[in-house]
Write an enzyme that holds these catalytic residues in place. Structure first.
Site, mmCIF file in Angstrom:
data_model
loop_
_atom_site.group_PDB
_atom_site.id
_atom_site.type_symbol
_atom_site.label_atom_id
_atom_site.label_comp_id
_atom_site.label_asym_id
_atom_site.label_seq_id
_atom_site.Cartn_x
_atom_site.Cartn_y
_atom_site.Cartn_z
ATOM 1 N N ASP A 123 10.180 42.350 51.831
ATOM 2 C CA ASP A 123 10.066 43.423 50.846
ATOM 3 C C ASP A 123 9.008 43.052 49.806
ATOM 4 O O ASP A 123 9.186 42.108 49.035
ATOM 5 C CB ASP A 123 11.428 43.633 50.166
ATOM 6 C CG ASP A 123 11.478 44.908 49.334
ATOM 7 O OD1 ASP A 123 10.421 45.330 48.834
ATOM 8 O OD2 ASP A 123 12.574 45.466 49.181
ATOM 9 N N HIS A 125 10.780 46.949 52.423
ATOM 10 C CA HIS A 125 11.546 47.798 51.515
ATOM 11 C C HIS A 125 11.962 49.098 52.196
ATOM 12 O O HIS A 125 13.081 49.582 52.002
ATOM 13 C CB HIS A 125 10.708 48.108 50.272
ATOM 14 C CG HIS A 125 11.493 48.744 49.173
ATOM 15 N ND1 HIS A 125 12.398 48.043 48.401
ATOM 16 C CD2 HIS A 125 11.527 50.024 48.711
ATOM 17 C CE1 HIS A 125 12.956 48.857 47.509
ATOM 18 N NE2 HIS A 125 12.440 50.066 47.677
ATOM 19 N N SER A 184 17.406 50.994 46.546
ATOM 20 C CA SER A 184 16.245 50.942 45.666
ATOM 21 C C SER A 184 16.632 51.420 44.266
ATOM 22 O O SER A 184 17.563 50.886 43.666
ATOM 23 C CB SER A 184 15.105 51.757 46.271
ATOM 24 O OG SER A 184 13.909 51.560 45.567
#
Length: 318
Positions: free
Chosen positions: A216, A245, A152
């Protein structure tokens, strides 16, 4: 022959200056807002009894880390976590890397856990350098035996390190973005562009593997695909079917085919992937099928009306 005077030039010039000043002021405010939105340290901070906790750097600029060695390992992974988690949440991911024969080091951003300071892009880069030097100078790993990994928002410092240290062994990105701002704006509209992964990856030299969940909704998978493509022949993109995610890291290590791809990449990162990685090819073909992926992960086209992704501040909430 004299040319006629153009009336009101001073007025237009004044207007241009006023617009430029307004844009500069808005950019300054925008920079502060984006910086505040990118980082969300969990509260309260953990204590000194966290398993594997180490202190890196100098007494004036310490960086907290978690060291998870694998017996007999000659290679290590430097792991950068998401924006709404700290070292309390990394042990299971480091254990997965240990099982592949890698020692692993995670580190906390300034303002997170036991790392003092305030989080910012520049401060994060400085802390990333401290963690990298710790692996090289204190743990004895050559840069070529270090895999830089980012999840991320952690993809930002990971790409930074891979560009600054071109002799690192490999770059492993999990749910990365093109840049932090482009999670919201999709295109660059401001003079600043925090964590510009899309611009940095072409300037790296190491092999790049990108893992991204097809479900995601926070950072759609077309971000990861673009980042992998920016690496050219060094990049490999592996969509993880059905992964969100939050679940993508564990989902990738739980899927036999995806795990085989990860294992092969980490063992031989410089090997060609076009013919040997049938899983990546079939998964990517599935991703290109409009019926195989949700609308949130289809890259918006010019004039399109795709769903607006969440704010930057929602990235990687554990």
């Amino acid at each position: 022959m004299r040319l006629p005077r153009i009336p009101h030039v001073p007025r237009f010039r004044r207007l241009a200056l006023e617009l430029a000043a307004l844009y500069a002021a808005a950019s300054c405010v925008g920079c502060a807002v984006v910086n505040a939105a990118m980082f969300h340290p969990p509260k309260p901070p953990y204590g000194p009894d966290l398993p594997g906790l180490v202190s890196m750097g100098t007494p004036d600029a310490p960086v907290a880390g978690v060291w998870s060695p694998a017996p007999g390992a000659t290679r290590a992974v430097l792991f950068s976590h998401g924006n709404a988690e700290d070292l309390r949440y990394v042990h299971d991911r480091l254990a997965l890397l240990n099982r592949l024969g890698f020692s692993a080091l995670a580190w906390d951003y300034p303002g997170y856990g036991c790392t003092p300071g305030k989080p910012s892009e520049r401060a994060v880069y400085a802390a990333a350098e401290t963690a990298f030097r710790h692996l090289v100078e204190e743990r004895g790993f050559a840069p070529s035996n270090i895999v830089v990994c980012g999840y991320s928002i952690g993809s930002g410092p990971a790409c930074y390190l891979a560009e600054k240290h071109p002799d690192v062994g490999a770059l492993l990105l999990v749910a990365p973005f093109k840049s932090a701002v482009r999670v919201v704006t999709r295109v660059r509209i401001l003079p600043f562009d925090p964590f510009p992964n899309l611009a940095r990856v072409p300037r790296t030299r190491c092999p790049v593997l990108v893992l991204h969940g097809t479900a995601d909704r926070i950072i759609p998978s077309w971000h990861g695909k673009a980042v992998a493509a920016a690496a050219g022949g060094r990049g490999r993109f592996v969509p993880v079917p059905g992964a969100t995610h939050v679940s993508v890291f564990h989902a990738a290590f739980s899927d036999p085919a995806a795990l085989a791809t990860i294992r092969a990449f980490l063992a031989h990162p410089h090997a060609e992937s076009a013919e040997s990685d049938s899983h990546a090819e079939s998964a990517e073909s599935a991703e290109l099928n409009p019926h195989a992926e949700s609308a949130e992960n289809a890259e918006p086209r010019s004039g399109g009306s795709g769903a607006e992704p969440p704010l930057v501040g929602h990235l990687a909430t554990p």
